[in-house]
Scaffold this motif. Structure first.
Motif, PDB file in Angstrom:
ATOM      1  N   GLY A   1      16.448  40.733  69.708  1.00 54.93           N
ATOM      2  CA  GLY A   1      17.679  40.123  69.323  1.00 54.93           C
ATOM      3  C   GLY A   1      18.630  40.286  70.601  1.00 54.93           C
ATOM      4  N   ASN A   2      19.796  39.963  70.241  1.00 58.80           N
ATOM      5  CA  ASN A   2      20.831  40.285  71.264  1.00 58.80           C
ATOM      6  C   ASN A   2      21.424  41.757  71.105  1.00 58.80           C
ATOM      7  N   PRO A   3      22.172  42.151  72.190  1.00 60.45           N
ATOM      8  CA  PRO A   3      22.689  43.512  72.177  1.00 60.45           C
ATOM      9  C   PRO A   3      23.560  43.791  70.764  1.00 60.45           C
ATOM     10  N   ASN A   4      24.202  42.603  70.184  1.00 60.90           N
ATOM     11  CA  ASN A   4      24.859  42.901  68.817  1.00 60.90           C
ATOM     12  C   ASN A   4      24.023  42.904  67.567  1.00 60.90           C
ATOM     13  N   GLU A   5      22.725  42.737  67.455  1.00 62.48           N
ATOM     14  CA  GLU A   5      21.964  42.866  66.391  1.00 62.48           C
ATOM     15  C   GLU A   5      20.693  43.703  66.468  1.00 62.48           C
ATOM     16  N   THR A   6      20.290  44.102  65.273  1.00 65.03           N
ATOM     17  CA  THR A   6      19.206  44.971  65.248  1.00 65.03           C
ATOM     18  C   THR A   6      17.993  44.131  65.213  1.00 65.03           C
TER      19      THR A   6
END
Length: 332
Positions: free
Chosen positions: A281-286
């Protein structure tokens, strides 16, 4: 001559004729075999999976050839290009490949194999829509693994298992890989607004760029591994084995290559994968949020990527067929 003797003579002649016809039927000389792993529905007319664009380009006028032991039929055109759907995962795909290789309807003695499908990519190396030639194929599963809390803090949680040295990794023919890359690297690949928007969720420059043709290690695993930790482990394994950077995750290539290698070696095998998702994922999602995205938050670009795979692979296929007098029996 009695009626019984006449019928016996007719039957004998029919058997002899059929035997002669069968004996005189030569196997199909396969120049290029295209192995896809799955199709979503039909081979044409609906949403395309891994095989539909290959089918439409090469086999739409050809009849299916049923193969005992294979998941799906094989198709062959008059130019010596054959292909089919083998099945997803190591067992299904390699079982189908072996059944096809051993079938006497085909002659694979000079064949080139394109193992074709979709996969994932780390955002530090690739992006949605990329197409990658495999330089190395590594089996992600052959080894020892343990839970991180059961080892040293921060240390690797994988080690090779003895006895698998010859099948846990394959370096594909460098000359063939480099030639394929040179022939296709400047192709303009298809893209979509959905894929472009999704890329912007990631900060890495590689993830944000337009799709292109690459080469690197394909990591074969029955596990759909996701997350930065397991992506890091995949890269660790490639370094452990002295391979190129891990660039694509997939589920079949190393297993299919093992089957082909037992009969025909590995010198004519090409692995071709299109990236339809990121392996984390991207840094804003788990990682779990990435695995089970909310509606409208999927990667996008699948339709364009399966087209890109064939766009790239057909360039090589057509060149080999057109110049078969050069490629047949070529010393690689």
């Amino acid at each position: 001559m009695t009626l019984h003797n006449l019928l016996a003579l007719i039957l004998l002649c029919a058997i002899t004729f059929c035997s002669q016809v069968k004996a005189s039927t030569k196997p199909i000389q396969v120049k290029v075999f295209i192995a896809a792993m799955f199709e979503i529905g039909a081979n044409s007319g609906d949403k395309a999976g891994e095989f539909q664009h290959w089918y439409q380009r090469y086999f739409s006028d050809n009849q299916p050839i049923e193969i005992k032991g294979a998941l799906k039929p094989v198709y062959c055109n008059n130019n010596g290009v054959c292909g089919g759907v083998l099945g997803m995962g190591k067992v299904a795909s390699s079982a189908s490949m072996q059944a096809i290789l051993l079938n006497q309807q085909f002659d694979f003695s000079n064949s080139y194999f394109i193992l074709s499908g979709v996969g994932g990519t780390p955002p530090s190396k690739g992006t949605i829509g990329d197409v990658t030639w495999g330089s190395w194929l590594i089996d992600y599963d052959l080894g020892h693994r343990w839970a991180p809390e059961e080892g040293e803090a921060g240390a690797a949680t994988f080690m090779p298992r003895k006895g698998y040295e010859d099948i846990r990794r394959y370096q594909l023919n460098t000359l063939l890989v480099d030639w394929s890359m040179a022939l296709t690297k400047d192709l303009k690949l298809k893209d979509s607004p959905a894929a472009q928007a999704y890329r912007m969720r990631y900060p890495q420059a590689a993830a944000r760029r337009l799709p292109k043709v690459l080469k690197g290690t394909h990591m074969t695993g029955d596990t759909f591994f996701h997350g930065p930790g397991l992506s890091k482990q995949a890269q660790y394994i490639t370094e452990l084995y002295g391979a190129d950077d891990y660039i694509t995750t997939e589920m079949e290539a190393a297993a299919i290559t093992q089957v082909i290698s037992r009969i025909h070696g590995t010198q004519r095998i090409m692995s071709l994968r299109g990236s339809v998702n990121f392996d984390q994922g991207n840094p804003n999602e788990t990682t779990l949020e990435h695995l089970d995205p909310a509606p409208g938050e999927t990667a996008g670009g699948f339709a364009e990527t399966v087209e890109n795979i064939v766009l790239v692979g057909a360039k090589v296929t057509d060149h080999i067929v057109k110049h078969w007098s050069v490629w047949q029996g070529k010393d690689l």
